[in-house]
Design an enzyme around this catalytic site. Structure first.
Site, mmCIF file in Angstrom:
data_model
loop_
_atom_site.group_PDB
_atom_site.id
_atom_site.type_symbol
_atom_site.label_atom_id
_atom_site.label_comp_id
_atom_site.label_asym_id
_atom_site.label_seq_id
_atom_site.Cartn_x
_atom_site.Cartn_y
_atom_site.Cartn_z
ATOM 1 N N ASP A 162 5.807 -1.823 1.279
ATOM 2 C CA ASP A 162 5.418 -3.235 1.301
ATOM 3 C C ASP A 162 6.647 -4.137 1.499
ATOM 4 O OD1 ASP A 162 6.508 -2.974 -1.204
ATOM 5 O OD2 ASP A 162 4.823 -3.852 -2.292
ATOM 6 N N SER A 163 7.814 -3.497 1.661
ATOM 7 C CA SER A 163 9.012 -4.245 2.068
ATOM 8 C C SER A 163 8.751 -4.913 3.418
ATOM 9 C CB SER A 163 10.223 -3.307 2.170
ATOM 10 O OG SER A 163 9.913 -2.181 2.966
ATOM 11 N N ASP A 187 2.378 2.227 0.460
ATOM 12 C CA ASP A 187 2.503 1.400 -0.752
ATOM 13 C C ASP A 187 1.198 0.675 -1.046
ATOM 14 O OD1 ASP A 187 4.944 1.573 -2.031
ATOM 15 O OD2 ASP A 187 5.913 0.062 -0.768
ATOM 16 N N LYS A 235 1.738 4.971 -3.079
ATOM 17 C CA LYS A 235 2.823 4.726 -4.043
ATOM 18 C C LYS A 235 2.503 3.469 -4.843
ATOM 19 C CE LYS A 235 7.181 3.375 -2.725
ATOM 20 N NZ LYS A 235 7.333 2.051 -3.366
ATOM 21 N N GLU A 268 4.003 0.917 -8.140
ATOM 22 C CA GLU A 268 5.196 0.553 -8.915
ATOM 23 C C GLU A 268 4.882 0.419 -10.399
ATOM 24 O OE1 GLU A 268 7.047 -2.991 -7.363
ATOM 25 O OE2 GLU A 268 7.219 -2.153 -5.353
ATOM 26 N N GLU A 317 14.631 3.015 -7.963
ATOM 27 C CA GLU A 317 15.292 1.919 -7.233
ATOM 28 C C GLU A 317 16.322 1.222 -8.125
ATOM 29 O OE1 GLU A 317 12.729 -0.564 -4.909
ATOM 30 O OE2 GLU A 317 14.343 -1.960 -4.417
HETATM 31 O O1 KIV Z 1 8.639 -1.153 0.070
HETATM 32 C C1 KIV Z 1 9.500 -0.293 0.324
HETATM 33 O O2 KIV Z 1 9.981 -0.158 1.451
HETATM 34 C C2 KIV Z 1 9.901 0.591 -0.772
HETATM 35 C C3 KIV Z 1 11.131 1.423 -0.591
HETATM 36 C C4 KIV Z 1 12.306 0.632 -0.273
HETATM 37 C C5 KIV Z 1 11.340 2.355 -1.691
HETATM 38 O O3 KIV Z 1 9.261 0.627 -1.760
#
Ligand code: KIV
Length: 258
Positions: free
Chosen positions: A42-43, A81, A110, A112, A177
């Site tokens: 989600d970056s 994510d 994934k 968090e 992280e």
């Molecule tokens: O959102 C993302 O790209 C991430 C990674 C940087 C671990 O969670």
């Protein structure tokens, strides 16, 4: 168990795990050639949409980009994510994770967090949805600046406890992280599942970076990002050549015309 997940687990204490982010097919195709895991992170909210936080990323954003990534991933494990607020209760977590798995045909999701989302994680795993954990700095809920985690005894203990809890619930690996070196080392030694570090030292079982950052497509000055390439230079050179040939009428020649 998914064969690709088994392969990742088998790498623990043998060889490093390579994880790269991807938001679209063309990057995914290249990443797939050298990565074990491709993460649709989600970056993408900050990298592609200039959001100041990943909180603004929607489920639709994640699903659309993941569908494109799916077209480029052949051999790696594809992880997506779950965005902010899409797993705030067990019910929403299951509904949204099922939607992500079905619509994107990814291998895992994934989430968090640790203890505070353990019920959601357990429910997904009970429903045969593989889960990757994420501890340390949590961009979806982080307030303020990028700050390392696990530097005090209290934080270290909390992170180790959370890691063990996640492992017990059945996650197949954990992203760490911005976790302090000695804490990341202790967690990695303690766990049977692999840790994937980002700004968390060489002691993790694998490393992840945002592909756009490491190839210099996205400008960032985050401490843990090493720029392995300046891809902008090549893009810019190609585009300038195109513009110049159009202006001079060299392009399109007969060869490129019907
Ligand atoms: O959102 C993302 O790209 C991430 C990674 C940087 C671990 O969670």
């Amino acid at each position: 168990m998914n064969k690709k997940i088994k392969k990742i687990l088998n790498k623990k204490n043998k060889s490093k795990i390579i994880c790269l982010t991807s938001y679209s097919k063309n990057i995914a195709e290249e990443a797939d050639k050298c990565a074990d895991i491709i993460l649709v992170g989600d970056s993408l909210g900050s990298v592609l949409y200039n959001h100041d936080t990943t909180k603004k990323v929607t489920l639709t954003n994640m699903i659309d980009h993941s569908k494109s990534v799916r077209l480029g991933v052949k051999k790696s494990l594809m992880v997506v994510d779950m965005p902010y607020k899409t797993y705030s209760s067990t019910k929403t977590a299951l509904k949204n994770a099922k939607k992500i798995m079905k619509e994107t045909r990814c291998d895992a999701v994934k989430l968090e967090g640790g203890k505070e989302i353990i019920k959601q994680i357990k429910l997904l795993i009970k429903n045969k949805i593989p889960v990757m954990g994420h501890l340390g700095l949590l961009p979806q809920t982080n307030k303020g600046k990028f700050k390392s985690k696990g530097g005090t005894d209290k934080e270290k203990k909390q992170l180790i406890d959370d890691s063990l809890l996640l492992q017990k619930s059945g996650v197949f690996s954990i992203v760490l992280e911005c976790v302090k070196t000695s804490t990341a080392n202790s967690i990695t030694k303690e766990l049977e599942i692999p840790t994937i570090g980002i700004g968390s030292s060489v002691y993790c079982d694998g490393q992840v970076l945002v592909t756009d950052d490491l190839i210099g497509l996205n400008q960032t000055n985050i401490k843990f990002v090493k720029k392995f390439l300046n891809v902008k230079k090549y893009i810019s050179s190609g585009l300038r050549k195109f513009a110049s040939e159009v202006r001079s009428k060299k392009y399109p020649s007969k060869k490129h015309s019907y």
